[in-house]
Scaffold this active site. Sequence first.
Site, PDB file in Angstrom:
ATOM      1  N   HIS A  82       0.844  -1.196   0.000  1.00 18.76           N
ATOM      2  CA  HIS A  82       0.000   0.000   0.000  1.00 18.76           C
ATOM      3  C   HIS A  82       0.871   1.234   0.000  1.00 18.76           C
ATOM      4  CE1 HIS A  82      -3.557   2.422   0.709  1.00 18.76           C
ATOM      5  NE2 HIS A  82      -2.823   3.140   1.531  1.00 18.76           N
ATOM      6  N   ARG A 168     -15.144  13.036   8.412  1.00 18.89           N
ATOM      7  CA  ARG A 168     -13.872  13.703   8.715  1.00 18.89           C
ATOM      8  C   ARG A 168     -13.573  14.773   7.676  1.00 18.89           C
ATOM      9  NH1 ARG A 168     -10.115   8.977   8.210  1.00 18.89           N
ATOM     10  NH2 ARG A 168      -8.475  10.495   8.541  1.00 18.89           N
ATOM     11  N   SER A 183      -7.872   4.049   9.319  1.00 22.97           N
ATOM     12  CA  SER A 183      -8.626   4.026   8.066  1.00 22.97           C
ATOM     13  C   SER A 183      -7.896   3.195   7.005  1.00 22.97           C
ATOM     14  CB  SER A 183      -8.819   5.472   7.587  1.00 22.97           C
ATOM     15  OG  SER A 183      -9.185   5.536   6.233  1.00 22.97           O
ATOM     16  N   LYS A 187      -8.701  -1.150   5.833  1.00 22.40           N
ATOM     17  CA  LYS A 187      -8.938  -1.600   4.459  1.00 22.40           C
ATOM     18  C   LYS A 187      -7.944  -2.690   4.052  1.00 22.40           C
ATOM     19  CE  LYS A 187      -9.440   2.820   3.601  1.00 22.40           C
ATOM     20  NZ  LYS A 187      -9.458   4.146   3.006  1.00 22.40           N
TER      21      LYS A 187
HETATM   22  N1  URA Z   1      -6.265   7.509   2.994  1.00 15.55           N
HETATM   23  C1  URA Z   1      -7.190   6.750   3.618  1.00 15.55           C
HETATM   24  O1  URA Z   1      -7.570   5.702   3.113  1.00 15.55           O
HETATM   25  N2  URA Z   1      -7.680   7.156   4.794  1.00 15.55           N
HETATM   26  C2  URA Z   1      -7.291   8.297   5.386  1.00 15.55           C
HETATM   27  O2  URA Z   1      -7.771   8.605   6.457  1.00 15.55           O
HETATM   28  C3  URA Z   1      -6.324   9.090   4.734  1.00 15.55           C
HETATM   29  C4  URA Z   1      -5.826   8.647   3.540  1.00 15.55           C
END
Ligand code: URA
Length: 445
Positions: A82, A168, A183, A187
């Site tokens: 990532h 946010r 966050s 994922k």
């Molecule tokens: N990318 C994300 O997936 N989440 C965030 O909070 C900031 C960047």
Amino acid sequence: MRIYDLILKKRTGGALSEEEIEHLVAGYTEGSIPDYQMAAFTMAVFFQGLSESETLFLTRAMVNSGQKVNLDHLPGIKVDKHSTGGVGDTTTLVLAPLVAAAGVKVPKLSGRGLGHTGGTLDKLESIPGFNTGLSDTELAEAVNETGAAVAAQGQNLVLADKKLYALRDVTATVDSISLIAASIMAKKLAVGADALVLDVKTGKGAFMKEREEAFELARIMTAIGRGAGRDTAALISRMDQPLGRAVGNALEVKEAVLSLCGEGPADLEELCLVLGGWMVFLGGKAESPDSGGEMLKELIENGAALDKFKALVKKQGGDWKAVDDFSLLPEAEQKIRVAADRDGYIIGLDALKIGTAAVVLGAGRQKKGDHIDLAVGIILEKKIGDLVKAGDCLAVIHARSDSRAELIESVKSTVRSAYKYSNEPASAPYLICGWIDREGDEHRV
Ligand code: URA
Ligand code: CA
């Protein structure tokens, strides 16, 4: 459990338990906790922060808020990667086939372009026929057969993040390191890879403008990964100037193909070999990240990496002949040179400005759902460290034939203003600031 009490506890610097955080996230996802209470909570987190265990609890609760992609039935070690996002960051297109050619399985769920940064799915879709909408079963099958697949993240993954991110975004709480870490990692953890290599960007074109913030984000994200039982390492790399020379979807596909042949730009190659070296190492196919990188160099030289890319494109329904014949890829009608207006050494090339100029040309979305033009973008002929003379070509703008003259003029002036000069030679630009290894130890370059 009163939500009021949880907000107050965080506001006054207390630590929340796993049950309390789970309750908040589950309640917010199903709609029983309103936006205004969650907004107050995220603002309390912004000021008070979360401890390492609270961040892990939050990440776990977010993972549990949606569906997961289970890959346990696939044999071998699965390694994901990532990047926190940048401009011209073409690494996934190179790394998925390259690392798969080393015998490591790479299941990669990617996103679309956001703001001034490009998205892997958009880039791949510039290959005619390429299908990024794989079901979980199709993803597993493609990874099993080819070794790598790149697909869109399903709509039902990490439901809490979709609501929370939108909240946010409008309450000035995006740039809380704890919330960003949870966050992103939610994922990643929702997809069942065994190991994870993170590329945390720092600089003008990145989320984390300051190097220390990038190291902190990398520390927190790797701690979450380890806490969740995933073998995790992170690289901290600079995103002051765009990576490579190409910015734009089809243009970056061509750049990725050249890199897989060993003819790509030096900075993109360096980053791919370091990140890929870590992926091969965590995937159990090399003794060290360095020897992993050496292995990848050979796979580029002997053609195995390019063959793997063709196999990946073919498996996902794309026209693999486009890999050998770029005339099958979208091509912009207008190519406009941007000339230097003075002599000097380039000491700066603002990634944010170049990324924004590419979006204005139509390579990215100004708002969600916008149509994008896969052919347009910018090729940077000069980068930091280069010596130029007035009149030399700095960059070439690839634009549609129907682009208005004012638009082209404004893009030209943005591109020109992205370059900073000096009469003295610039110190050689370096890319890698440091890394965090699988034990969580920090290394600085
Ligand atoms: N990318 C994300 O997936 N989440 C965030 O909070 C900031 C960047
Ligand atoms: Ca690039």
